[in-house]
Motif scaffolding. Structure first.
Motif, PDB file in Angstrom:
ATOM      1  N   TRP A  70      23.581  -1.770  10.900  1.00  0.00           N
ATOM      2  CA  TRP A  70      24.428  -1.967  12.084  1.00  0.00           C
ATOM      3  C   TRP A  70      24.075  -0.941  13.164  1.00  0.00           C
ATOM      4  N   PHE A  71      23.876   0.294  12.752  1.00  0.00           N
ATOM      5  CA  PHE A  71      23.503   1.342  13.695  1.00  0.00           C
ATOM      6  C   PHE A  71      22.224   0.965  14.435  1.00  0.00           C
ATOM      7  N   VAL A  72      21.235   0.530  13.686  1.00  0.00           N
ATOM      8  CA  VAL A  72      19.949   0.153  14.276  1.00  0.00           C
ATOM      9  C   VAL A  72      20.158  -0.936  15.327  1.00  0.00           C
ATOM     10  N   GLU A  73      20.960  -1.914  14.954  1.00  0.00           N
ATOM     11  CA  GLU A  73      21.223  -3.032  15.840  1.00  0.00           C
ATOM     12  C   GLU A  73      21.908  -2.573  17.131  1.00  0.00           C
ATOM     13  N   VAL A  74      22.937  -1.746  16.948  1.00  0.00           N
ATOM     14  CA  VAL A  74      23.755  -1.342  18.092  1.00  0.00           C
ATOM     15  C   VAL A  74      22.999  -0.377  19.018  1.00  0.00           C
ATOM     16  N   ARG A  75      22.044   0.350  18.459  1.00  0.00           N
ATOM     17  CA  ARG A  75      21.283   1.268  19.303  1.00  0.00           C
ATOM     18  C   ARG A  75      20.414   0.522  20.316  1.00  0.00           C
ATOM     19  N   LYS A  76      20.273  -0.775  20.117  1.00  0.00           N
ATOM     20  CA  LYS A  76      19.512  -1.566  21.085  1.00  0.00           C
ATOM     21  C   LYS A  76      20.309  -1.763  22.371  1.00  0.00           C
ATOM     22  N   ILE A  77      21.614  -1.538  22.279  1.00  0.00           N
ATOM     23  CA  ILE A  77      22.455  -1.637  23.471  1.00  0.00           C
ATOM     24  C   ILE A  77      22.283  -0.365  24.284  1.00  0.00           C
ATOM     25  N   LEU A 110      24.099   0.866  27.145  1.00  0.00           N
ATOM     26  CA  LEU A 110      25.274   1.626  27.569  1.00  0.00           C
ATOM     27  C   LEU A 110      26.148   2.078  26.395  1.00  0.00           C
ATOM     28  N   ALA A 111      26.442   3.359  26.386  1.00  0.00           N
ATOM     29  CA  ALA A 111      27.204   3.949  25.280  1.00  0.00           C
ATOM     30  C   ALA A 111      28.599   3.353  25.166  1.00  0.00           C
ATOM     31  N   TRP A 112      29.208   3.073  26.300  1.00  0.00           N
ATOM     32  CA  TRP A 112      30.575   2.535  26.218  1.00  0.00           C
ATOM     33  C   TRP A 112      30.597   1.172  25.559  1.00  0.00           C
ATOM     34  N   GLN A 113      29.486   0.438  25.718  1.00  0.00           N
ATOM     35  CA  GLN A 113      29.415  -0.866  25.061  1.00  0.00           C
ATOM     36  C   GLN A 113      29.149  -0.726  23.558  1.00  0.00           C
ATOM     37  N   ARG A 114      28.401   0.310  23.203  1.00  0.00           N
ATOM     38  CA  ARG A 114      28.188   0.591  21.777  1.00  0.00           C
ATOM     39  C   ARG A 114      29.523   0.912  21.110  1.00  0.00           C
ATOM     40  N   LEU A 115      30.270   1.758  21.779  1.00  0.00           N
ATOM     41  CA  LEU A 115      31.559   2.157  21.227  1.00  0.00           C
ATOM     42  C   LEU A 115      32.507   0.966  21.154  1.00  0.00           C
ATOM     43  N   HIS A 116      32.390   0.116  22.141  1.00  0.00           N
ATOM     44  CA  HIS A 116      33.229  -1.075  22.148  1.00  0.00           C
ATOM     45  C   HIS A 116      32.917  -1.972  20.956  1.00  0.00           C
ATOM     46  N   ARG A 117      31.666  -1.986  20.585  1.00  0.00           N
ATOM     47  CA  ARG A 117      31.262  -2.751  19.399  1.00  0.00           C
ATOM     48  C   ARG A 117      31.896  -2.151  18.141  1.00  0.00           C
ATOM     49  N   ASP A 136      28.154  11.391  12.682  1.00  0.00           N
ATOM     50  CA  ASP A 136      26.923  11.638  13.427  1.00  0.00           C
ATOM     51  C   ASP A 136      26.687  10.575  14.492  1.00  0.00           C
ATOM     52  N   TRP A 137      26.940   9.330  14.106  1.00  0.00           N
ATOM     53  CA  TRP A 137      26.723   8.248  15.070  1.00  0.00           C
ATOM     54  C   TRP A 137      27.686   8.368  16.249  1.00  0.00           C
ATOM     55  N   LEU A 138      28.912   8.730  15.963  1.00  0.00           N
ATOM     56  CA  LEU A 138      29.895   8.884  17.039  1.00  0.00           C
ATOM     57  C   LEU A 138      29.493  10.001  17.993  1.00  0.00           C
ATOM     58  N   ILE A 139      29.034  11.108  17.439  1.00  0.00           N
ATOM     59  CA  ILE A 139      28.596  12.225  18.278  1.00  0.00           C
ATOM     60  C   ILE A 139      27.437  11.798  19.175  1.00  0.00           C
ATOM     61  N   GLU A 140      26.478  11.143  18.556  1.00  0.00           N
ATOM     62  CA  GLU A 140      25.312  10.658  19.313  1.00  0.00           C
ATOM     63  C   GLU A 140      25.752   9.748  20.455  1.00  0.00           C
ATOM     64  N   THR A 141      26.656   8.853  20.138  1.00  0.00           N
ATOM     65  CA  THR A 141      27.122   7.889  21.138  1.00  0.00           C
ATOM     66  C   THR A 141      27.880   8.581  22.270  1.00  0.00           C
ATOM     67  N   LEU A 142      28.699   9.549  21.902  1.00  0.00           N
ATOM     68  CA  LEU A 142      29.468  10.268  22.916  1.00  0.00           C
ATOM     69  C   LEU A 142      28.560  11.091  23.821  1.00  0.00           C
ATOM     70  N   ASN A 143      27.581  11.741  23.237  1.00  0.00           N
ATOM     71  CA  ASN A 143      26.651  12.520  24.046  1.00  0.00           C
ATOM     72  C   ASN A 143      25.887  11.626  25.017  1.00  0.00           C
ATOM     73  N   LEU A 144      25.470  10.492  24.511  1.00  0.00           N
ATOM     74  CA  LEU A 144      24.770   9.550  25.381  1.00  0.00           C
ATOM     75  C   LEU A 144      25.679   9.085  26.523  1.00  0.00           C
ATOM     76  N   GLY A 145      26.907   8.763  26.154  1.00  0.00           N
ATOM     77  CA  GLY A 145      27.852   8.280  27.151  1.00  0.00           C
ATOM     78  C   GLY A 145      28.143   9.303  28.237  1.00  0.00           C
ATOM     79  N   GLU A 164      31.619  16.723  19.466  1.00  0.00           N
ATOM     80  CA  GLU A 164      31.938  16.810  18.041  1.00  0.00           C
ATOM     81  C   GLU A 164      33.439  16.598  17.802  1.00  0.00           C
ATOM     82  N   ASP A 165      34.240  17.336  18.558  1.00  0.00           N
ATOM     83  CA  ASP A 165      35.689  17.217  18.382  1.00  0.00           C
ATOM     84  C   ASP A 165      36.183  15.831  18.802  1.00  0.00           C
ATOM     85  N   LYS A 166      35.629  15.323  19.874  1.00  0.00           N
ATOM     86  CA  LYS A 166      36.042  13.998  20.346  1.00  0.00           C
ATOM     87  C   LYS A 166      35.670  12.924  19.329  1.00  0.00           C
ATOM     88  N   ALA A 167      34.557  13.138  18.650  1.00  0.00           N
ATOM     89  CA  ALA A 167      34.128  12.173  17.627  1.00  0.00           C
ATOM     90  C   ALA A 167      35.157  12.100  16.504  1.00  0.00           C
TER      91      ALA A 167
END
Lengths: 214, 214
Positions: free
Chosen positions: A83-90, A92-99, A144-153, A166-169
């Motif tokens: 799922w991570f691999v798939e979602v990383r193709k998106i 925008l980070a906010w859309q990843r999080l929305h997924r 880890d995935w959440l942190i990555e996504t938040l940093n990207l966002g 980290e804390d937000k994750a």
DNA sequence: GTCTATATCCGGATAGAC
DNA sequence: GTCTATCCGGATATAGAC
């Protein structure tokens, strides 16, 4: 990707089961029971009834219940990795999080399950040692995935938050996990409220688009 | 109020128990087991061992396990009601909420328990009907208190948040519940991270004061 | 690979003595 | 109010036939 993240067994026909992958069916059936009732809330008998097989057949595939429990988490982790691999193709980070939010709606709609992370946390002191180790790995991967996504966002400007990623994750993971549990007791509306609030805070101007989609 | 919210039985001396309130001791012991292992994760035998009594003695006070489960939630709700009264004496909403945060630190420090709301949500489909009804009441009471506190905080300007108080209340309750469960798997630090993030977002200029106290 | 049959244990619960 | 003794059902697990 959702069908892959949430594959439950749909009324297994007990009649013809010509050598087909019983192991997978057991896992899917057990997964639903696990997320619905907890590890200490289901038995081999439950599975046997639903699949129309005998107790002993399950023991053939999973000698002990601990084996089954560990296999459940490992399969889930593997699916999450895909799922991570798939979602990383998106992009925008906010859309990843929305997924990610969508997964929780799926759990709610699928017989009101809770997320594996949630059931593992709640029962942690009452599950076998090997399962605990797997639980730590699972939570680490999500974290880890959440942190990555938040940093990207933050870098993109597509996610709004103060403080460190980290804390937000932790906050996001905890909210979703707790929200799903609350929803099954207090009603589905609670999860919708949670997602609305989180969207409002995180997605900024995109929150409106999310709201109308829901 | 914390000692009242978290009364656990401390190494019950099995020797002299001259007519003392066994019922309360059973409840306190069961409460710890419940929050630690879940309703389906403890038995009358666990309690009997710890209190140095027999299985049948527990059945005298609580004929069925369902009776015990219901009594656990009812006692907890009653204690919570007292806690609400006590905390309402505090003027500033952000300090009231901070007191609520403290409860979760207490749970974490008390043998890494999860909150009753959390264990009820996780096991919801695997507990008796009467317990489910009590669970709904408990969650409703917490939800109402959170809304009240948030509305007060907004009015005072002592709490910062966007959106409506109802949705924010779900978010706060869910975060704490999930955060505690995550912490017992991934380590205590996770709860501290969560509380830091929530303080940062909610308490504004008061967040610094909180941080130094912790 | 799945079955029948069974072993073993545990958890909830009751009867009756003290 | 607590004990001993016991029952019953359910859950994990194994042996051996098919």
């Amino acid at each position: 990707m959702l069908p892959a993240m949430l594959k439950s067994i749909t009324s297994a026909d007990a009649t013809r089961r010509r050598g087909r992958d019983t192991r997978e069916e057991i896992l899917s059936c057990a997964e639903a029971l696990w997320q619905g009732r907890g590890y200490n809330g289901f038995s081999y008998h439950h599975i046997a009834i639903q699949l129309g097989i005998r107790n002993a057949a399950i023991h053939y595939h999973f000698p002990s219940k601990e084996n089954l429990g560990v296999a459940l988490i490992q399969r889930y982790r593997a699916r999450f990795a895909e799922w991570f691999v798939e979602v990383r193709k998106i992009e925008l980070a906010w859309q990843r999080l929305h997924r990610y939010f969508d997964l929780y709606l799926d759990y709610l709609n699928a017989e009101c399950r809770v997320c594996p992370s949630g059931i593992l946390g709640a029962e942690f002191q009452a599950i076998p040692e090997e399962m605990r180790a797997e639980a730590k790995l699972l939570m680490g991967e999500i974290y880890d995935w959440l942190i990555e996504t938040l940093n990207l966002g933050r870098q993109q400007g597509s996610l709004k938050f103060i403080g460190n990623a980290e804390d937000k994750a932790v906050e996001i993971g905890a909210s979703l996990q707790g929200g799903l549990q609350i929803a099954r007791v207090a009603g589905a509306e609670r999860l919708h409220q949670l997602l609305a609030q989180m969207s409002l805070e995180l997605f900024g101007e995109n929150a409106a688009a999310v709201a109308q989609a829901a």
